[in-house]
Write a protein that holds these residues in place. Structure first.
Motif, PDB file in Angstrom:
ATOM      1  N   LEU A  68       0.284  85.351 -20.347  1.00  0.00           N
ATOM      2  CA  LEU A  68       1.328  84.333 -20.337  1.00  0.00           C
ATOM      3  C   LEU A  68       2.316  84.527 -19.199  1.00  0.00           C
ATOM      4  O   LEU A  68       2.904  83.570 -18.704  1.00  0.00           O
ATOM      5  N   SER A  69       2.526  85.764 -18.754  1.00  0.00           N
ATOM      6  CA  SER A  69       3.490  86.010 -17.696  1.00  0.00           C
ATOM      7  C   SER A  69       2.943  85.640 -16.321  1.00  0.00           C
ATOM      8  O   SER A  69       3.698  85.390 -15.388  1.00  0.00           O
ATOM      9  N   ARG A  70       1.614  85.605 -16.183  1.00  0.00           N
ATOM     10  CA  ARG A  70       1.030  85.319 -14.866  1.00  0.00           C
ATOM     11  C   ARG A  70       0.742  83.832 -14.682  1.00  0.00           C
ATOM     12  O   ARG A  70       0.961  83.281 -13.618  1.00  0.00           O
ATOM     13  N   ARG A  71       0.197  83.205 -15.694  1.00  0.00           N
ATOM     14  CA  ARG A  71      -0.181  81.796 -15.619  1.00  0.00           C
ATOM     15  C   ARG A  71      -1.027  81.532 -14.376  1.00  0.00           C
ATOM     16  O   ARG A  71      -0.750  80.644 -13.578  1.00  0.00           O
ATOM     17  N   SER A  72      -2.078  82.328 -14.187  1.00  0.00           N
ATOM     18  CA  SER A  72      -2.934  82.180 -13.018  1.00  0.00           C
ATOM     19  C   SER A  72      -4.010  81.131 -13.231  1.00  0.00           C
ATOM     20  O   SER A  72      -4.670  80.723 -12.276  1.00  0.00           O
ATOM     21  N   LEU A  73      -4.203  80.675 -14.467  1.00  0.00           N
ATOM     22  CA  LEU A  73      -5.283  79.746 -14.778  1.00  0.00           C
ATOM     23  C   LEU A  73      -4.753  78.657 -15.700  1.00  0.00           C
ATOM     24  O   LEU A  73      -4.035  78.944 -16.653  1.00  0.00           O
ATOM     25  N   ARG A  74      -5.121  77.409 -15.393  1.00  0.00           N
ATOM     26  CA  ARG A  74      -4.587  76.284 -16.161  1.00  0.00           C
ATOM     27  C   ARG A  74      -5.700  75.296 -16.479  1.00  0.00           C
ATOM     28  O   ARG A  74      -6.523  74.986 -15.615  1.00  0.00           O
ATOM     29  N   VAL A  75      -5.723  74.809 -17.705  1.00  0.00           N
ATOM     30  CA  VAL A  75      -6.686  73.781 -18.082  1.00  0.00           C
ATOM     31  C   VAL A  75      -6.216  72.447 -17.504  1.00  0.00           C
ATOM     32  O   VAL A  75      -5.111  71.985 -17.792  1.00  0.00           O
ATOM     33  N   ILE A  76      -7.065  71.841 -16.686  1.00  0.00           N
ATOM     34  CA  ILE A  76      -6.744  70.578 -16.028  1.00  0.00           C
ATOM     35  C   ILE A  76      -7.260  69.390 -16.827  1.00  0.00           C
ATOM     36  O   ILE A  76      -6.631  68.341 -16.911  1.00  0.00           O
ATOM     37  N   ASP A  77      -8.427  69.567 -17.433  1.00  0.00           N
ATOM     38  CA  ASP A  77      -9.069  68.403 -18.040  1.00  0.00           C
ATOM     39  C   ASP A  77     -10.003  68.850 -19.146  1.00  0.00           C
ATOM     40  O   ASP A  77     -10.748  69.820 -18.991  1.00  0.00           O
ATOM     41  N   ASP A  78      -9.947  68.185 -20.266  1.00  0.00           N
ATOM     42  CA  ASP A  78     -10.959  68.314 -21.316  1.00  0.00           C
ATOM     43  C   ASP A  78     -11.900  67.129 -21.158  1.00  0.00           C
ATOM     44  O   ASP A  78     -11.490  65.988 -21.349  1.00  0.00           O
ATOM     45  N   THR A  79     -13.119  67.410 -20.811  1.00  0.00           N
ATOM     46  CA  THR A  79     -14.004  66.313 -20.457  1.00  0.00           C
ATOM     47  C   THR A  79     -15.428  66.594 -20.885  1.00  0.00           C
ATOM     48  O   THR A  79     -15.847  67.752 -21.011  1.00  0.00           O
ATOM     49  N   GLU A  80     -16.172  65.526 -21.087  1.00  0.00           N
ATOM     50  CA  GLU A  80     -17.591  65.641 -21.372  1.00  0.00           C
ATOM     51  C   GLU A  80     -18.424  65.569 -20.094  1.00  0.00           C
ATOM     52  O   GLU A  80     -19.632  65.680 -20.133  1.00  0.00           O
ATOM     53  N   TRP A  81     -17.755  65.376 -18.968  1.00  0.00           N
ATOM     54  CA  TRP A  81     -18.477  65.323 -17.703  1.00  0.00           C
ATOM     55  C   TRP A  81     -19.126  66.665 -17.410  1.00  0.00           C
ATOM     56  O   TRP A  81     -18.613  67.707 -17.771  1.00  0.00           O
ATOM     57  N   ARG A  82     -20.253  66.594 -16.700  1.00  0.00           N
ATOM     58  CA  ARG A  82     -20.874  67.810 -16.183  1.00  0.00           C
ATOM     59  C   ARG A  82     -20.866  67.686 -14.668  1.00  0.00           C
ATOM     60  O   ARG A  82     -21.818  67.240 -14.045  1.00  0.00           O
ATOM     61  N   ASP A  83     -19.730  68.026 -14.075  1.00  0.00           N
ATOM     62  CA  ASP A  83     -19.553  67.837 -12.640  1.00  0.00           C
ATOM     63  C   ASP A  83     -20.392  68.826 -11.844  1.00  0.00           C
ATOM     64  O   ASP A  83     -20.626  69.959 -12.273  1.00  0.00           O
ATOM     65  N   SER A  84     -20.768  68.418 -10.653  1.00  0.00           N
ATOM     66  CA  SER A  84     -21.446  69.312  -9.723  1.00  0.00           C
ATOM     67  C   SER A  84     -20.393  70.083  -8.936  1.00  0.00           C
ATOM     68  O   SER A  84     -19.236  69.650  -8.831  1.00  0.00           O
ATOM     69  N   PRO A  85     -20.762  71.227  -8.349  1.00  0.00           N
ATOM     70  CA  PRO A  85     -19.800  71.943  -7.497  1.00  0.00           C
ATOM     71  C   PRO A  85     -19.249  71.073  -6.368  1.00  0.00           C
ATOM     72  O   PRO A  85     -18.103  71.250  -5.955  1.00  0.00           O
TER      73      PRO A  85
END
Length: 364
Positions: free
Chosen positions: A290-307
């Motif tokens: 919690l003190s670093r917050r280096s990673l954040r959830v941007i989207d909850d999605t059913e998409w399977r995106d390509s790189p």
């Protein structure tokens, strides 16, 4: 050494021999280490060896400024880097899917519980998992008391040793070093067996090898295994995350590098830091302190995106967001447009796919 130019008659010029010798020895050591890793990977499934290949040379000349490497060593250093890349690619199929993903999910769950346990403050998992284990312990010990075979000394040893048992069990699950296969059908089974052995040894040492401690180890291991597998299964769905490359998550470091390899996405290099946008199982988002917050959830999605979709989205984030002065690139004002950039990249990918289909079947 004979090819290293001498400083000549200059009295104040630095002597080139010590630096060249140090770099040459490091290069030879790297060659020997890579050969050893290649032998290990050729002989059997070895997650630790593959993770070491992924992080090979991370803090050596490979990550240094090319100008810092002696000019006579640049060619063999490039050859060593290429050999490392070929070795990682040759064994990628065995470590980027299937049982390797299951193993990393198990390691991540154990790391989550261990991190929550060490913080010693109420967390999302601490109370449920610890209370469940303690209740199981109490039931087992109460059953022994009814049989009049349980001493007060043993109960004191239980109370003082319970934390150590939990930690040793979790650490045995988290270790990347290969567990003995013996008759176990899979690396997962071998990892569970190693955790059980570590738990049983710790309990026997604290409770002086009383005859009933094996049943206590059985019950604790069974309870803990149910908790770990339940958490892993419930947190396996993927979410889109933005990651700040200057920080880390509470996962064994080589395993963290394996995580980004198993779930590739877009990346932006900013100095020594590699910032990422990709999709990972939700479990790994909980490993962020919690003190670093280096990673954040941007989207909850059913998409399977390509790189390529993630790469397009992160490429359109303003460069200033990745400056050393920015706390987290995704928390800057410019990067708040990231969900929209991701949506635009998905639309572009869908349009390109439709165009390709029309070329293949123009009558559609």
């Amino acid at each position: 050494m004979a090819d290293v130019p001498e400083p000549g008659g200059c009295q104040r010029c630095p002597n080139p021999f010590p630096e060249y010798y140090t770099q040459a020895r490091r290069l030879i050591s790297g060659m020997e280490e890579l050969a050893t890793l290649a032998d290990r990977l050729a002989s059997r499934y070895d997650l630790e060896a593959y993770c070491t290949v992924l992080t090979f040379g991370m803090f050596g000349p490979r990550e240094s400024n090319t100008g810092d490497i002696h000019r006579l060593l640049r060619k063999p250093q490039s050859a060593l880097d290429a050999a490392r890349d070929r070795l990682a690619e040759h064994h990628a199929d065995a470590y980027l899917d299937g049982k390797a993903r299951e193993e990393l999910l198990l390691i991540g769950t154990a790391a989550l519980l261990d991190s929550d346990f060490r913080r010693r403050r109420p967390g999302k998992f601490r109370l449920p998992w610890q209370e469940t284990w303690e209740e199981s312990c109490e039931e087992a010990l109460s059953a022994q008391e009814r049989k009049a075979t349980f001493s007060g000394t043993a109960r004191y040893a239980y109370q003082s040793g319970f934390d150590r048992w939990c930690e040793k069990w979790l650490h045995a699950l988290m270790r990347l070093a290969p567990a003995e296969q013996n008759n176990h059908a899979s690396p997962m089974a071998a990892r569970w067996a190693r955790a059980y052995d570590a738990l049983e040894r710790a309990i026997k040492r604290d409770l002086h090898d009383e005859p009933w401690v094996t049943r206590l180890a059985d019950r604790l291991h069974h309870t803990g295994r149910g908790l770990v597998t339940g958490i892993a299964a419930s947190m396996a769905e993927q979410v889109v995350v933005a990651y700040d490359g200057r920080e880390g998550i509470d996962l064994p470091w080589p395993a963290q590098y394996l995580l980004w390899t198993q779930y590739p996405g877009g990346a932006r290099q900013a100095g020594p830091s590699r910032h990422r946008l990709t999709a990972v199982p939700r479990l790994f988002t909980l490993l962020d302190d919690l003190s670093r917050r280096s990673l954040r959830v941007i989207d909850d999605t059913e998409w399977r995106d390509s790189p390529a979709v993630y790469q397009e989205a992160i490429d359109n984030v303003p460069k200033a967001a990745f400056s050393p002065d920015a706390h987290c690139w995704w928390s800057t004002q410019a990067a708040e447009r990231l969900p929209r950039l991701l949506s635009m990249a998905r639309a572009d990918a869908a349009s390109a796919q439709q165009q390709a289909q029309r070329v293949q079947a123009p009558w559609r």
